[in-house]
Design an enzyme around this catalytic site. Structure first.
Site, PDB file in Angstrom:
ATOM      1  N   SER A 234      -9.908   0.181   7.500  1.00  0.00           N
ATOM      2  CA  SER A 234      -9.368   0.062   6.147  1.00  0.00           C
ATOM      3  C   SER A 234      -8.738  -1.284   5.802  1.00  0.00           C
ATOM      4  O   SER A 234      -8.294  -1.481   4.670  1.00  0.00           O
ATOM      5  CB  SER A 234      -8.344   1.180   5.896  1.00  0.00           C
ATOM      6  OG  SER A 234      -8.985   2.432   5.920  1.00  0.00           O
TER       7      SER A 234
ATOM      8  N   LYS B 129       0.842  -1.201   0.000  1.00  0.00           N
ATOM      9  CA  LYS B 129       0.000   0.000   0.000  1.00  0.00           C
ATOM     10  C   LYS B 129       0.870   1.242   0.000  1.00  0.00           C
ATOM     11  O   LYS B 129       1.876   1.318   0.740  1.00  0.00           O
ATOM     12  CB  LYS B 129      -0.915  -0.023   1.228  1.00  0.00           C
ATOM     13  CG  LYS B 129      -1.872   1.157   1.344  1.00  0.00           C
ATOM     14  CD  LYS B 129      -2.747   1.011   2.589  1.00  0.00           C
ATOM     15  CE  LYS B 129      -3.720   2.184   2.727  1.00  0.00           C
ATOM     16  NZ  LYS B 129      -4.619   2.013   3.890  1.00  0.00           N
TER      17      LYS B 129
ATOM     18  N   SER C 212      -9.255   2.449   3.112  1.00  0.00           N
ATOM     19  CA  SER C 212      -8.378   3.083   2.149  1.00  0.00           C
ATOM     20  C   SER C 212      -7.424   2.102   1.469  1.00  0.00           C
ATOM     21  O   SER C 212      -6.701   2.478   0.540  1.00  0.00           O
ATOM     22  CB  SER C 212      -7.570   4.177   2.857  1.00  0.00           C
ATOM     23  OG  SER C 212      -6.746   3.620   3.885  1.00  0.00           O
TER      24      SER C 212
END
Length: 399
Positions: free
Chosen positions: A137, A36, A113
């Protein structure tokens, strides 16, 4: 893999960095790893889902320790994945990038996210992908995309080399399609379980947040396997903070910390923040230190009550989110409404720092719906072992 050509899910971003050589052989040899884009990878820019942030950031000199542990175990880095802007969303729609596609339900959002990481794993583009969980998330994308997802006990895994959003909530996480691989990663990153919960608890106020009758029916079908394994749940109620008070406690404390971490940078120029993101940071600017301190005291009381309720063996079973992932074509207002309802379900783990595992054992309207187990602090590996047993039982029962 040429990520820019072979990414039908819009999962990856160009972090403009070199290939990372795999130097070790270990338990993750042969596994690919996506990261990420809030975690540093040496030689790559950490863009945090915002073009201005990426443009103004030098390549990282070192790799985030938690990511490095996976590389040292033999995983092969294949690229950075898309994140919602500054990691401040649950939807998985970044105004600056094409929408990441949910392989389990392509007409629905991935959740965020950790949107690109969830999409990449669910779509078979990588074996493992790192994510983070501040307000949900890991758990929300895992539920939406039909994946296992663990919000780890707060503070157990180091977050050096990571963009902070709200540090008293932020935890490191990851995705994998196979729970055995998920547990392999966990055993590298986490200490042995501090307890082995088995006494089942039900909180009625959590279940009432499900979106409707179809969602409740799907949830009740799925938890039959949990009850078959652990017996009936004891009905309990939390009294220190009700659902609405918990929601506002998270909103205020998270927003305050987010503005404290990013407010100076945001105020320095027009950062072109996307809808929803801009308003959340603006809200954080309005929260005073006195309000924050008062909410922190409420949060401490909730954690104390929940820890007393769980003891060393308690285990709360509950829905992860209100229902299937929202439709990607839904209006902004509808997506916001869903987000606020989801936060009311997700905030219990975040406010208390206790671990929560979501398992992909339910479906509604043809899309995944996660079932969660929340346990005592440090019970992460025990939750995963129990989760594996539940998933195997669900398969055996044809569910």
């Amino acid at each position: 893999m040429d990520l820019m050509r072979n990414d039908p899910l819009n999962a990856f971003v160009d972090s403009k960095g070199p290939a990372i050589e795999t130097l070790a052989r270990g338990p993750l040899s042969g596994c690919t790893l996506a990261v990420k884009d809030i975690f540093d990878v040496a030689g790559h820019k950490t863009g945090c889902g915002n073009p201005d942030k990426q443009a103004g950031t030098a390549p990282a000199k070192t790799t985030a320790p938690a990511v490095q542990m996976l590389l040292d175990a033999g995983a092969s880095f294949i690229g950075k994945t898309q994140t919602d802007e500054l990691a401040f969303s649950l939807t998985g729609q970044n105004a600056h990038f094409p929408r990441a596609i949910n392989p389990a339900a392509p007409d629905r959002v991935t959740g965020g996210s950790s949107s690109g990481s969830a999409a990449a794993v669910a779509g078979g583009l990588t074996d493992i992908a790192t994510g983070s969980d501040t307000g949900g998330s890991i758990r929300a994308p895992a539920s939406y995309c039909g994946l296992v997802g663990l919000r780890t006990t707060h503070g157990l895994i180091p977050l050096d080399g990571t963009m902070p959003l709200a540090e008293s909530f932020d935890v490191f996480g990851w995705f994998a399609r196979d729970i055995d691989l998920y547990i392999q990663v966990a055993e590298l990153l986490l200490p042995p379980a501090a307890s082995k919960p088995s006494r089942l608890i039900r909180l009625d106020e959590q279940e009432t947040l499900l979106a409707g009758t179809r969602e409740m029916d799907a949830y009740r079908r799925a938890i039959r396997d949990v009850h078959e394994l652990l017996g009936n749940a004891d009905d309990k109620t939390l009294t220190s903070l009700d659902v609405e008070a918990r929601y506002w406690c998270l909103r205020k404390t998270q927003a305050f910390e987010a503005w404290r971490n990013h407010g100076t940078w945001i105020a320095g120029a027009d950062r072109r923040l996307g809808p929803g993101i801009k308003e959340r940071f603006a809200y954080g600017e309005t929260i005073s230190a006195d309000i924050y301190d008062a909410e922190i005291m409420k949060r401490a009381a909730l954690r104390s009550e929940l820890e007393d309720l769980l003891g060393n063996d308690g285990l709360i079973v509950m829905p992860t989110v209100p229902g299937a992932a929202p439709l990607a074509a839904a209006s902004f207002d509808d997506l916001q409404d869903y987000r606020e309802r989801a936060i009311r379900l997700l905030c219990l783990s975040g406010l208390t720092g206790l671990p929560q595992l979501t398992l992909p054992i339910a479906h509604v309207d043809g899309a995944p719906l996660g079932i969660s187990l929340l346990g005592p602090g440090g019970s992460d590996l025990a939750l995963l072992a129990l989760g594996r047993t539940i998933m195997n039982l669900a398969v055996a029962n044809g569910e």
